[in-house]
Design a protein around this motif. Structure first.
Motif, PDB file in Angstrom:
ATOM      1  N   ILE A   1       0.860  -1.186   0.000  1.00 60.32           N
ATOM      2  CA  ILE A   1       0.000   0.000   0.000  1.00 60.32           C
ATOM      3  C   ILE A   1       0.895   1.235   0.000  1.00 60.32           C
ATOM      4  O   ILE A   1       1.713   1.421   0.903  1.00 60.32           O
ATOM      5  CB  ILE A   1      -0.934   0.030   1.221  1.00 60.32           C
ATOM      6  CG1 ILE A   1      -1.810  -1.226   1.275  1.00 60.32           C
ATOM      7  CG2 ILE A   1      -1.797   1.283   1.193  1.00 60.32           C
ATOM      8  CD1 ILE A   1      -2.747  -1.267   2.478  1.00 60.32           C
ATOM      9  N   ASN A   2       0.731   2.063  -1.022  1.00 60.53           N
ATOM     10  CA  ASN A   2       1.532   3.284  -1.147  1.00 60.53           C
ATOM     11  C   ASN A   2       0.675   4.506  -0.859  1.00 60.53           C
ATOM     12  O   ASN A   2      -0.389   4.671  -1.450  1.00 60.53           O
ATOM     13  CB  ASN A   2       2.127   3.377  -2.551  1.00 60.53           C
ATOM     14  CG  ASN A   2       3.117   2.268  -2.837  1.00 60.53           C
ATOM     15  OD1 ASN A   2       3.810   1.802  -1.927  1.00 60.53           O
ATOM     16  ND2 ASN A   2       3.184   1.822  -4.079  1.00 60.53           N
ATOM     17  N   VAL A   3       1.151   5.356   0.038  1.00 57.55           N
ATOM     18  CA  VAL A   3       0.432   6.587   0.344  1.00 57.55           C
ATOM     19  C   VAL A   3       0.826   7.642  -0.682  1.00 57.55           C
ATOM     20  O   VAL A   3       1.968   8.090  -0.728  1.00 57.55           O
ATOM     21  CB  VAL A   3       0.728   7.085   1.769  1.00 57.55           C
ATOM     22  CG1 VAL A   3       0.028   8.425   2.017  1.00 57.55           C
ATOM     23  CG2 VAL A   3       0.270   6.053   2.805  1.00 57.55           C
ATOM     24  N   SER A   4      -0.127   8.004  -1.501  1.00 58.70           N
ATOM     25  CA  SER A   4       0.066   9.064  -2.486  1.00 58.70           C
ATOM     26  C   SER A   4      -0.701  10.290  -2.000  1.00 58.70           C
ATOM     27  O   SER A   4      -0.586  10.688  -0.841  1.00 58.70           O
ATOM     28  CB  SER A   4      -0.408   8.593  -3.865  1.00 58.70           C
ATOM     29  OG  SER A   4      -0.268   9.611  -4.827  1.00 58.70           O
ATOM     30  N   SER A   5      -1.516  10.881  -2.851  1.00 55.21           N
ATOM     31  CA  SER A   5      -2.273  12.080  -2.508  1.00 55.21           C
ATOM     32  C   SER A   5      -3.188  12.391  -3.684  1.00 55.21           C
ATOM     33  O   SER A   5      -2.966  11.908  -4.802  1.00 55.21           O
ATOM     34  CB  SER A   5      -1.322  13.256  -2.257  1.00 55.21           C
ATOM     35  OG  SER A   5      -2.021  14.488  -2.214  1.00 55.21           O
ATOM     36  N   ILE A   6      -4.196  13.234  -3.444  1.00 55.08           N
ATOM     37  CA  ILE A   6      -4.976  13.676  -4.593  1.00 55.08           C
ATOM     38  C   ILE A   6      -4.113  14.469  -5.566  1.00 55.08           C
ATOM     39  O   ILE A   6      -4.408  14.530  -6.751  1.00 55.08           O
ATOM     40  CB  ILE A   6      -6.204  14.513  -4.175  1.00 55.08           C
ATOM     41  CG1 ILE A   6      -5.785  15.775  -3.409  1.00 55.08           C
ATOM     42  CG2 ILE A   6      -7.186  13.681  -3.394  1.00 55.08           C
ATOM     43  CD1 ILE A   6      -6.914  16.766  -3.222  1.00 55.08           C
ATOM     44  N   ILE A   7      -2.991  15.034  -5.068  1.00 52.94           N
ATOM     45  CA  ILE A   7      -2.108  15.763  -5.980  1.00 52.94           C
ATOM     46  C   ILE A   7      -1.196  14.811  -6.757  1.00 52.94           C
ATOM     47  O   ILE A   7      -0.337  15.259  -7.501  1.00 52.94           O
ATOM     48  CB  ILE A   7      -1.288  16.857  -5.266  1.00 52.94           C
ATOM     49  CG1 ILE A   7      -0.391  16.268  -4.187  1.00 52.94           C
ATOM     50  CG2 ILE A   7      -2.212  17.928  -4.700  1.00 52.94           C
ATOM     51  CD1 ILE A   7       0.559  17.279  -3.595  1.00 52.94           C
TER      52      ILE A   7
END
Length: 266
Positions: free
Chosen positions: A129-135
């Motif tokens: 699981i990789n934490v990205s962002s809406i950006i």
């Protein structure tokens, strides 16, 4: 038997909240951070073990994964959460700052993943699981290098899921919106250049205000937990993306640009 999650960047924010939430649900948690001696006392939970891990140091990664496997025998889920934000106009960001931003947010994530995959392949299953962002799917001004790392995480994750599917290792992405977290207390750096000073100050004021009213890390932790327990091959999980993301999805490009410039730049 309880499942085990290894979390990078567990000292604060989303990482800390996720470590505590998984532990409360009965999971074994290998909570990693650069200096466990400075860990929040709340992380002294019977289901949580603390391990030193610096994602920019290969030997540190090796030792942390080895110690986690020695303690728990298996790592079911890897949560790549470590990262920080660098803000400022691209003209003002020097090469060293960009190198360090990518070293943590992208290359560190890759290195941890590379080192944990052999154990997951041997086990015949696993979840990254990789934490990205809406950006990672829309751009804002004055965060070009940081946003570039999140775009990289999105593409990397999407590609990896095809490579790892034959080994029953799945990949998922978490995309939080505004987060009321410690970005202003050590997880944020700013580069300033005089020609951009006024508009950058306006952007940072709006960004800080939106974050102060954003989701709590505990809310994102629940989305991560849901993703960890979702047996499907769903890739992306939004965590309260907010109105800006929704507008970005529906507005024509010209209208979106006018809105963004009016709100955050001029």
């Amino acid at each position: 038997m309880a499942k085990t999650v290894l979390i990078t960047g567990a000292s604060s924010g989303i990482g800390r909240a996720t470590a505590l939430y998984f532990a409360e649900q009965g999971w074994n948690v290998a909570a990693t951070m650069r200096d466990p001696l400075k860990a929040d006392p709340a992380l002294k939970h019977p289901q949580i073990s603390l391990f030193p891990l610096d994602v920019t140091n290969g030997d540190s990664i090796t030792q942390a994964i080895s110690a986690s496997l020695s303690r728990y025998k298996k790592i079911d889920v890897l949560l790549n959460n470590a990262g920080y934000a660098l803000f400022g106009p691209i003209e003002a960001v020097d090469n060293q700052q960009i190198q360090e931003q990518f070293a943590t947010n992208v290359f560190g994530l890759i290195n941890v993943t590379q080192q944990i995959l052999p154990a997951m392949r041997k086990a015949g299953e696993g979840l990254i699981i990789n934490v990205s962002s809406i950006i990672g799917r829309m751009a804002l001004p004055y965060a070009s290098s940081y946003i570039a790392t999140k775009f990289a995480v999105e593409g990397l994750s999407e590609s990896m899921r095809y490579e790892l599917e034959p080994f029953h290792i799945r990949v998922k992405i978490i995309e939080p919106g505004s987060i009321n977290t410690e970005f202003g207390k050590g997880s944020m750096q700013t580069a300033v250049s005089d020609p951009y000073r006024v508009s950058l100050a306006k952007f940072l004021a709006i960004f800080t205000k939106r974050n102060s009213g954003g989701s709590r890390p505990e809310e994102v932790a629940k989305v991560i937990y849901r993703a960890a327990n979702d047996p499907s091959n769903r890739l992306r999980y939004l965590a309260k993306p907010g109105p800006f993301f929704r507008l970005n999805r529906v507005l024509p490009d010209a209208a979106w640009r006018r809105l963004l410039v009016k709100a955050m730049v001029k």
